[in-house]
Design a protein around this motif. Structure first.
Motif, PDB file in Angstrom:
ATOM      1  N   HIS A 227      -8.694   2.214  -7.016  1.00  0.00           N
ATOM      2  CA  HIS A 227      -9.123   3.432  -6.318  1.00  0.00           C
ATOM      3  C   HIS A 227      -8.922   4.613  -7.274  1.00  0.00           C
ATOM      4  CE1 HIS A 227      -9.934   5.880  -2.720  1.00  0.00           C
ATOM      5  NE2 HIS A 227      -9.050   6.726  -3.230  1.00  0.00           N
TER       6      HIS A 227
ATOM      7  N   ARG B 259       0.834  -1.194   0.000  1.00  0.00           N
ATOM      8  CA  ARG B 259       0.000   0.000   0.000  1.00  0.00           C
ATOM      9  C   ARG B 259       0.872   1.249   0.000  1.00  0.00           C
ATOM     10  NH1 ARG B 259      -2.017  -0.139   4.918  1.00  0.00           N
ATOM     11  NH2 ARG B 259      -3.648   1.391   4.561  1.00  0.00           N
TER      12      ARG B 259
ATOM     13  N   GLU C 295     -16.745   6.140   6.508  1.00  0.00           N
ATOM     14  CA  GLU C 295     -15.776   5.053   6.410  1.00  0.00           C
ATOM     15  C   GLU C 295     -14.868   5.308   5.211  1.00  0.00           C
ATOM     16  OE1 GLU C 295     -16.509   0.706   4.919  1.00  0.00           O
ATOM     17  OE2 GLU C 295     -17.047   0.797   7.027  1.00  0.00           O
TER      18      GLU C 295
ATOM     19  N   GLN D 235      -3.059   3.075  -0.925  1.00  0.00           N
ATOM     20  CA  GLN D 235      -3.738   2.149  -1.824  1.00  0.00           C
ATOM     21  C   GLN D 235      -2.735   1.203  -2.466  1.00  0.00           C
ATOM     22  OE1 GLN D 235      -7.039   2.164  -2.029  1.00  0.00           O
ATOM     23  NE2 GLN D 235      -7.269   4.033  -0.790  1.00  0.00           N
TER      24      GLN D 235
ATOM     25  N   TYR E 292      -8.340  -6.069   5.624  1.00  0.00           N
ATOM     26  CA  TYR E 292      -9.450  -5.246   6.121  1.00  0.00           C
ATOM     27  C   TYR E 292     -10.023  -4.339   5.035  1.00  0.00           C
ATOM     28  CZ  TYR E 292     -12.052  -1.856   8.891  1.00  0.00           C
ATOM     29  OH  TYR E 292     -13.034  -1.039   9.377  1.00  0.00           O
ATOM     30  N   ASP E 293      -9.158  -3.699   4.243  1.00  0.00           N
ATOM     31  CA  ASP E 293      -9.630  -2.778   3.210  1.00  0.00           C
ATOM     32  C   ASP E 293     -10.397  -3.482   2.098  1.00  0.00           C
ATOM     33  OD1 ASP E 293      -8.678  -0.554   4.440  1.00  0.00           O
ATOM     34  OD2 ASP E 293      -6.830  -0.414   3.280  1.00  0.00           O
TER      35      ASP E 293
ATOM     36  N   ASN F  58     -16.422  -1.438  -1.247  1.00  0.00           N
ATOM     37  CA  ASN F  58     -17.637  -0.995  -0.572  1.00  0.00           C
ATOM     38  C   ASN F  58     -18.842  -1.171  -1.484  1.00  0.00           C
ATOM     39  OD1 ASN F  58     -16.257  -0.340   1.687  1.00  0.00           O
ATOM     40  ND2 ASN F  58     -16.221   1.853   1.311  1.00  0.00           N
TER      41      ASN F  58
ATOM     42  N   HIS G 122     -13.289   2.627  -0.444  1.00  0.00           N
ATOM     43  CA  HIS G 122     -12.507   1.612  -1.139  1.00  0.00           C
ATOM     44  C   HIS G 122     -13.391   0.960  -2.181  1.00  0.00           C
ATOM     45  CE1 HIS G 122     -10.535  -2.263  -1.907  1.00  0.00           C
ATOM     46  NE2 HIS G 122      -9.443  -1.586  -1.690  1.00  0.00           N
TER      47      HIS G 122
ATOM     48  N   ARG H 171      -8.733   2.486  11.521  1.00  0.00           N
ATOM     49  CA  ARG H 171      -9.138   2.591  10.127  1.00  0.00           C
ATOM     50  C   ARG H 171     -10.572   3.089   9.976  1.00  0.00           C
ATOM     51  NH1 ARG H 171      -6.260   2.994   6.257  1.00  0.00           N
ATOM     52  NH2 ARG H 171      -7.376   1.599   4.858  1.00  0.00           N
TER      53      ARG H 171
ATOM     54  N   GLU I  59      -5.688   7.947   1.861  1.00  0.00           N
ATOM     55  CA  GLU I  59      -5.522   6.596   2.382  1.00  0.00           C
ATOM     56  C   GLU I  59      -4.602   5.807   1.454  1.00  0.00           C
ATOM     57  OE1 GLU I  59      -6.624   5.194   5.114  1.00  0.00           O
ATOM     58  OE2 GLU I  59      -7.705   6.958   5.838  1.00  0.00           O
TER      59      GLU I  59
ATOM     60  N   LYS J  24     -17.203  -5.022   6.969  1.00  0.00           N
ATOM     61  CA  LYS J  24     -16.258  -4.621   8.013  1.00  0.00           C
ATOM     62  C   LYS J  24     -16.878  -4.663   9.417  1.00  0.00           C
ATOM     63  CE  LYS J  24     -13.388  -1.679   5.037  1.00  0.00           C
ATOM     64  NZ  LYS J  24     -14.015  -2.004   3.766  1.00  0.00           N
TER      65      LYS J  24
END
Length: 311
Positions: free
Chosen positions: A130, A36, A207, A51, A278-279, A213, A210, A310, A49, A284
């Motif tokens: 992204h 990332r 949130e 990526q 997690y991303d 989502n 990403h 996060r 954030e 989540k």
């Protein structure tokens, strides 16, 4: 007087919206190993954030000085001067660069040219990419106790052929438009501040955005095939890299993440993967279920702290 100011403001907004936009290029950078990163172009931070696969659209300069900083601070930054977004004829292109690890160093990283295609206005990026539209508003919301909320949006872009300035304050909305141009090109800065009053104001934190989502997780067939490939890796380091490659290109649910995490024997690797995944999780709110994969409470606490950071 208010009507006159409003008409001027509407005229300028219409003028800007219909102003001729010059040619632009697009830049995609992806990490081969799923590291990332944050991209900085000409000193401007592009993504808030980190990526693994980033696309920046509507860049209006043929060259940029680029810097890549990694979320893993043990990895060395990458600096690349005169990163080119045009072809040999000076025509803007859709350019892709690839980040990879140096085979001779554990910390050195490389960013090399990967591909280039003509700009296609109808191009639709993959769901795991992204996307940031350069020059689009990036709102910052400030909400205070006492029923007062304020939203401020600032946009800076380039255009041609205008030299106008105006300020508007109507009904609690402050709008300043400054346009300054010359024969070589100019700058438009638009700032809009909206203040509202209500009896009860709630503070809301979005949130982090990403590509996963709202998307679906891997189908059972595709996931089972990926899981078999992961299990076939003899070494845990190789397995971890394979895991990251799989989820970087896909979205997973919590149960799928648990199944992959349980392919590791060492809890450090389970924790590393759980943080990274997690991303890419579509649910989540159920991430607490991963606590069951750990034998040590210290790892449960570390994952919980990471998830909270996060949110």
């Amino acid at each position: 007087m208010i009507k006159k100011i409003t008409l001027v403001g509407l005229f300028l907004i219409t003028f800007i919206a219909n102003a001729q936009i010059g040619p632009v290029g697009h830049l995609t950078i992806f990490s081969e190993d799923g590291d990332r990163f944050t991209l900085i172009l000409n000193g401007e931070i592009i993504n808030d954030e980190p990526q693994t696969n980033l696309r920046v659209e509507d860049l209006n300069q043929p060259y940029y000085n680029a810097k890549v900083k990694f979320a893993d601070q043990t990895l060395a930054d990458i600096s690349k001067n005169n990163l080119m977004l045009t072809d040999v004829d000076g025509i803007f292109s859709d350019v892709t660069y690839k980040i990879k690890r140096d085979k001779n160093s554990k910390t050195k990283m490389k960013m090399n040219y990967y591909s280039s295609i003509p700009v296609n206005p109808g191009f639709v990026p993959a769901s795991n990419v992204h996307v940031i539209h350069y020059g689009q508003p990036r709102p910052v919301i400030v909400q205070q106790v006492g029923g007062v909320s304020q939203t401020t949006t600032t946009t800076t872009t380039q255009t041609d052929g205008v030299n106008v300035g105006v300020g508007v304050n109507v009904g609690g909305i402050n709008m300043g438009i400054s346009i300054n141009d010359s024969m070589g090109g100019g700058v438009i800065t638009e700032t809009t501040t909206t203040t509202t009053h209500s009896g009860n104001t709630a503070v809301h934190y979005d949130e982090p955005i990403h590509g996963c989502n709202g998307n679906s997780c891997m189908s059972p067939g595709n996931f089972n095939a990926a899981l078999a490939t992961i299990k076939n890796q003899s070494f845990e380091d190789t397995r971890l890299k394979t895991d990251k490659q799989v989820i970087t290109a896909n979205c997973l649910n919590v149960d799928q993440i648990i199944q992959i995490a349980n392919t590791f024997n060492f809890e450090d690797n389970k924790l590393d993967f759980a943080k990274y995944a997690y991303d890419f999780c579509i649910e989540k709110k159920n991430y607490f279920k991963l606590n069951e994969i750990f034998n040590f409470s210290s790892n449960v606490d570390e994952l919980s702290d990471y998830v909270q950071s996060r949110q």
